[in-house]
Design an enzyme around this catalytic site. Sequence first.
Site, PDB file in Angstrom:
ATOM      1  N   SER A 102       0.831  -1.197   0.000  1.00  0.00           N
ATOM      2  CA  SER A 102       0.000   0.000   0.000  1.00  0.00           C
ATOM      3  C   SER A 102       0.863   1.243   0.000  1.00  0.00           C
ATOM      4  O   SER A 102       1.949   1.262   0.601  1.00  0.00           O
ATOM      5  CB  SER A 102      -0.856  -0.022   1.269  1.00  0.00           C
ATOM      6  OG  SER A 102      -1.438   1.231   1.489  1.00  0.00           O
TER       7      SER A 102
ATOM      8  N   TYR B 279      -1.783  -0.895  10.876  1.00  0.00           N
ATOM      9  CA  TYR B 279      -2.012  -1.500   9.558  1.00  0.00           C
ATOM     10  C   TYR B 279      -0.810  -1.252   8.639  1.00  0.00           C
ATOM     11  O   TYR B 279      -0.251  -2.168   8.042  1.00  0.00           O
ATOM     12  CB  TYR B 279      -3.293  -0.940   8.923  1.00  0.00           C
ATOM     13  CG  TYR B 279      -3.344  -1.173   7.434  1.00  0.00           C
ATOM     14  CD1 TYR B 279      -3.583  -2.444   6.938  1.00  0.00           C
ATOM     15  CD2 TYR B 279      -3.108  -0.139   6.532  1.00  0.00           C
ATOM     16  CE1 TYR B 279      -3.579  -2.676   5.566  1.00  0.00           C
ATOM     17  CE2 TYR B 279      -3.114  -0.359   5.177  1.00  0.00           C
ATOM     18  CZ  TYR B 279      -3.348  -1.620   4.694  1.00  0.00           C
ATOM     19  OH  TYR B 279      -3.342  -1.853   3.342  1.00  0.00           O
TER      20      TYR B 279
ATOM     21  N   LYS C   3       2.256  -3.809   6.839  1.00  0.00           N
ATOM     22  CA  LYS C   3       2.667  -3.840   5.424  1.00  0.00           C
ATOM     23  C   LYS C   3       4.181  -3.623   5.309  1.00  0.00           C
ATOM     24  O   LYS C   3       4.855  -4.289   4.529  1.00  0.00           O
ATOM     25  CB  LYS C   3       1.924  -2.768   4.621  1.00  0.00           C
ATOM     26  CG  LYS C   3       0.446  -3.066   4.416  1.00  0.00           C
ATOM     27  CD  LYS C   3       0.226  -4.186   3.418  1.00  0.00           C
ATOM     28  CE  LYS C   3      -1.229  -4.537   3.225  1.00  0.00           C
ATOM     29  NZ  LYS C   3      -1.450  -5.807   2.548  1.00  0.00           N
TER      30      LYS C   3
HETATM   31  C1  WQD Z   1     -10.051   9.351   0.807  1.00  0.00           C
HETATM   32  C2  WQD Z   1     -10.327  10.835   1.055  1.00  0.00           C
HETATM   33  C3  WQD Z   1     -10.682  11.365   3.379  1.00  0.00           C
HETATM   34  C4  WQD Z   1     -14.449   9.129   3.814  1.00  0.00           C
HETATM   35  C5  WQD Z   1      -7.261   4.425   3.020  1.00  0.00           C
HETATM   36  C6  WQD Z   1      -6.177   3.772   3.828  1.00  0.00           C
HETATM   37  C7  WQD Z   1      -5.060   3.369   2.943  1.00  0.00           C
HETATM   38  C8  WQD Z   1      -5.548   2.527   1.770  1.00  0.00           C
HETATM   39  C9  WQD Z   1      -6.719   3.129   1.073  1.00  0.00           C
HETATM   40  C10 WQD Z   1      -5.308   0.156   2.070  1.00  0.00           C
HETATM   41  C11 WQD Z   1      -9.597  11.374   2.300  1.00  0.00           C
HETATM   42  C12 WQD Z   1     -11.935  11.624   2.576  1.00  0.00           C
HETATM   43  C13 WQD Z   1     -13.279   9.698   3.313  1.00  0.00           C
HETATM   44  C14 WQD Z   1     -15.534   9.981   4.153  1.00  0.00           C
HETATM   45  C15 WQD Z   1     -14.218  11.887   3.467  1.00  0.00           C
HETATM   46  N1  WQD Z   1      -5.982   1.234   2.174  1.00  0.00           N
HETATM   47  N2  WQD Z   1     -13.176  11.041   3.152  1.00  0.00           N
HETATM   48  N3  WQD Z   1     -15.378  11.329   3.966  1.00  0.00           N
HETATM   49  O1  WQD Z   1      -7.671   7.439   3.747  1.00  0.00           O
HETATM   50  O2  WQD Z   1      -6.709   7.805   1.429  1.00  0.00           O
HETATM   51  O3  WQD Z   1      -6.734   5.563   2.382  1.00  0.00           O
HETATM   52  O4  WQD Z   1      -7.687   3.502   2.026  1.00  0.00           O
HETATM   53  O5  WQD Z   1      -4.163   0.032   1.832  1.00  0.00           O
HETATM   54  O6  WQD Z   1      -4.140   2.668   3.696  1.00  0.00           O
HETATM   55  O7  WQD Z   1      -5.710   4.699   4.790  1.00  0.00           O
HETATM   56  O8  WQD Z   1      -8.884   6.562   1.665  1.00  0.00           O
HETATM   57  O9  WQD Z   1     -11.194   6.508   0.882  1.00  0.00           O
HETATM   58  O10 WQD Z   1     -10.755   6.584   3.369  1.00  0.00           O
HETATM   59  O11 WQD Z   1     -10.305   8.612   1.991  1.00  0.00           O
HETATM   60  O12 WQD Z   1     -14.139  13.106   3.340  1.00  0.00           O
HETATM   61  O13 WQD Z   1     -16.604   9.532   4.640  1.00  0.00           O
HETATM   62  O14 WQD Z   1     -11.717  10.992   1.337  1.00  0.00           O
HETATM   63  O15 WQD Z   1     -10.512  12.313   4.370  1.00  0.00           O
HETATM   64  O16 WQD Z   1      -9.232  12.693   2.002  1.00  0.00           O
HETATM   65  P1  WQD Z   1      -7.477   6.956   2.374  1.00  0.00           P
HETATM   66  P2  WQD Z   1     -10.358   7.004   1.987  1.00  0.00           P
END
Ligand code: WQD
Length: 337
Positions: free
Chosen positions: A124, A148, A152
């Site tokens: 990741s 997490y 990795k």
């Molecule tokens: C994306 C953007 C949030 C939800 C995570 C893991 C990472 C990887 C992928 C596995 C951010 C914003 C989100 C919501 C929002 N996983 N958001 N409202 O955090 O980049 O990555 O998933 O490997 O390790 O950390 O992805 O989709 O959660 O968030 O505003 O209800 O959307 O703040 O800017 P993230 P995400």
Amino acid sequence: MNILLTGGVGYIGSHTAVVLAETGHEVVLYDNFSNSSTDVIHRLTTIIGSDLPFVQGDVRDTARLTHALRTHHIEAVVHFAGLKAVGESVIQPIAYYDNNVNGAISLLQAMQTAGARTLVFSSSATVYGDPQYLPFDEAHPTSAINPYGRTKLHIEQMLCDVARTADHWRIACLRYFNPVGAHESGLIGENPKGIPNNLMPYVARVASGQLPHLEVFGADYSTADGTGVRDYIHVVDLAKGHLAALDFLRKEIGWHVFNLGTGRGYSVLEIVRAFELASNRPIPYRVAPRRMGDLAAYYAEPNRAKTVLNWQAERTLQEMCASMWRWQERLSRTAVD
Ligand code: WQD
């Protein structure tokens, strides 16, 4: 090639199974169903047009895994199986180290015993931690900021050590950015249990009316519109990255790291607008405080995968949203049926 996919029934595993099977590889699925369902196996049969061999088992069950590798004459493994919720990993670190790190050790032992030496590992972009520069290239220093991410990173370091031994291992480590979207058939996709943590599945449920509105976690970041920016990549493009890595490992031994991303970042509000367009539904949202541990912006430098693997992401944000919506509509219909 005979290829075993650990976690092969999950979101990324199932899409990769389709791509590998359609290319003519013999695919064997290995899964414990901790975050997937048996229905997916039937739907894979519909998409591919034939049954894929399937073994129900946990990656920590070394004997079972060794048996599966031997029985199916496996030459290569793609290791997807693992827990992946950042928040949950803070609450249950032991479960994360056990499933992810012990699971990887068990897999390496089974592969060593069975004589399979080719491995593609699901890593990741989270292993880059806080950006020291952007875009993230593979040489960016690594530093995980939650359990997490640390699992990795531990696994990556372990695999790198194993690849340096004299046993001619061939190991590719793929660092995924933000996988979204679904297979064009609308038959497989991501279906998180409970309220989704990730943006795209959450937005899809708001569009379908199952959730009232999106909470935008922070609109005061130093980005163009103040909301978080990520490199979203279509899961089918990601799946094809595994095929490219397996092809590459036929020719190369040792340890190889590749980013799988598009190189382009989109903000939360850009995602909302694209999804409104794809679904033709309004996505009401409210600005909420920043989520703990979130970074303002990050995206991939995808050039290494392009030049070395001859792979690049092709699908647009509109295709990501449209396929996600098709899948969400199917899920909503099935829930009503
Ligand atoms: C994306 C953007 C949030 C939800 C995570 C893991 C990472 C990887 C992928 C596995 C951010 C914003 C989100 C919501 C929002 N996983 N958001 N409202 O955090 O980049 O990555 O998933 O490997 O390790 O950390 O992805 O989709 O959660 O968030 O505003 O209800 O959307 O703040 O800017 P993230 P995400």
